[in-house]
Design an enzyme around this catalytic site. Sequence first.
Site, mmCIF file in Angstrom:
data_model
loop_
_atom_site.group_PDB
_atom_site.id
_atom_site.type_symbol
_atom_site.label_atom_id
_atom_site.label_comp_id
_atom_site.label_asym_id
_atom_site.label_seq_id
_atom_site.Cartn_x
_atom_site.Cartn_y
_atom_site.Cartn_z
ATOM 1 N N SER B 144 0.840 -1.198 0.000
ATOM 2 C CA SER B 144 0.000 0.000 0.000
ATOM 3 C C SER B 144 0.883 1.260 0.000
ATOM 4 C CB SER B 144 -0.965 -0.055 1.184
ATOM 5 O OG SER B 144 -1.961 0.924 1.054
ATOM 6 N N GLU B 162 -14.056 10.267 -12.442
ATOM 7 C CA GLU B 162 -13.968 11.447 -13.322
ATOM 8 C C GLU B 162 -13.173 11.078 -14.567
ATOM 9 O OE1 GLU B 162 -12.199 14.897 -11.494
ATOM 10 O OE2 GLU B 162 -13.253 14.503 -9.608
ATOM 11 N N HIS B 186 -4.108 -0.675 -4.472
ATOM 12 C CA HIS B 186 -5.558 -0.892 -4.318
ATOM 13 C C HIS B 186 -6.216 -0.577 -5.661
ATOM 14 C CE1 HIS B 186 -5.169 -0.949 0.129
ATOM 15 N NE2 HIS B 186 -4.362 0.085 -0.028
#
Lengths: 282, 282
Positions: B144, B162, B186
């Site tokens: 991560s 978006e 992720h």
Amino acid sequence: MLQLESKSAQDEMSKIQKSAVMVIGGAEDKIHGRLILQTFFQRSGAQDAIIAIIPCASREPATIGDRYRTIFQDMGAKDIEIFDIRDRQESDDERWHEFLARCTGVFMTGGDQLRLSGMMAATTVMDKVRMRAQMGEIALAGTSAGAAVMGEFMIAGGGSGESPNRSLVDLADGLDIIPEILVDQHFHNRNRMARLMSAIAAYPEKLGIGIDEDTCAMFESDDVFQVIGKGTVTVVDAAEMTHTTYPDAELTDPLSIHNLRVHILKHGDRYDFGSRRMLSSL
Amino acid sequence: MLQLESKSAQDEMSKIQKSAVMVIGGAEDKIHGRLILQTFFQRSGAQDAIIAIIPCASREPATIGDRYRTIFQDMGAKDIEIFDIRDRQESDDERWHEFLARCTGVFMTGGDQLRLSGMMAATTVMDKVRMRAQMGEIALAGTSAGAAVMGEFMIAGGGSGESPNRSLVDLADGLDIIPEILVDQHFHNRNRMARLMSAIAAYPEKLGIGIDEDTCAMFESDDVFQVIGKGTVTVVDAAEMTHTTYPDAELTDPLSIHNLRVHILKHGDRYDFGSRRMLSSL
């Protein structure tokens, strides 16, 4: 006289070029600039526009049909008819065919693409719409569900937030208006890249086209589309794909897909989907 | 005797090949098969593993450090130290450097990548970790936030939902362990394709690597990485990019990016990031 003939030939040419199939990613501006809807209105002949609205994707066809009727009326369309067909048999009704014979533009609303294809696929109305659109005789627009149905196959549903996998996308037959493309809409707005890539792994011969909201891929003659609107059109091209696990992978296994070509196009960008290459922007 | 020498040379070779930089997409399995953490443990020398845990990305470094300590203890590591450094000056403490000199594996936890780089960039501890990892002397893993910092530049934050645009991604300096890559983690789980593409438009010379949860891109000698784990690793390669509006576009304008090459890789797939091409799978 020569000049007149030439001008008339020019008008004819410009009329042909003006027709278009407009594939809209949903949520197009209906209030302010209305850029995409205005373009459809212009392509349908502006003050001479005779527009058929097909609201069959919606569970509230009368309401959504009225909304678009008001918009095109405000713009000054000459005649508008809402094809509120609620049964496949109704499609053979002479009134639709009389209107279709003289109409200059057809607009398919949003809703559920399975509802739309279930109601309209292989009906006499849809056959005529497709034929006239493919001949360049009318402008045809579809937004959201009305965009999803444009290809030979369509994305009927799916998910996001997962690695690309077969269960991430539901595929079904489309209305086959532009057979070469596989459309997804509300594209980056609803994070649909993984599902479009999963779909293209299933149909690598199709060109994946993900269209954002208030954005349109406008297909004209000569296999070129241009982008109009606020967001982007994403092209996923598997022509050079060297490997995929699609047919063999378990339903929820992550897919392996090697060598996709991806373009992000914005307003004014043009793409030749015959030769699968970018053109200079407008 | 000849045979013994040959075996010793083989051991030496296999030791070199065994070292690795493991870039993990977060949420790796800590309970069941622990495939990725087991691989790190093996690459660190298994029963001979001397492991440094760097928990500085986390706001609860003691808790997260303990969690990984328990895991590696259970696996049978020989020695484990948590580098709970809370001030840049502490990095010069001799105890860390004594441990680093003899350690065989370094694990960087998740948390906030800006916190991690702010605490560790250009410290004597991080310089030594990077140098030993680049020399192939230790196994280095980051999950991560610990994965995000691997490149010269890193994605510090951003959004989704978006069209690709400059404001969709916040970029900052990374810890420069594998300078050639720009990591996102992720990845499909949090729908980060648009933000990675926006980042790659900013740094087209870098190779974009989006890593899903419980998935790892393991970089070994010879510029090759292989994929381990449950999800996919997405490669976004702008080497053939012909056009982007990145430097000139307004912050929230949709970007235009032409000719990206994208690969979706799954467990066992291998990619040569020196020559930027797929290799046969394992």
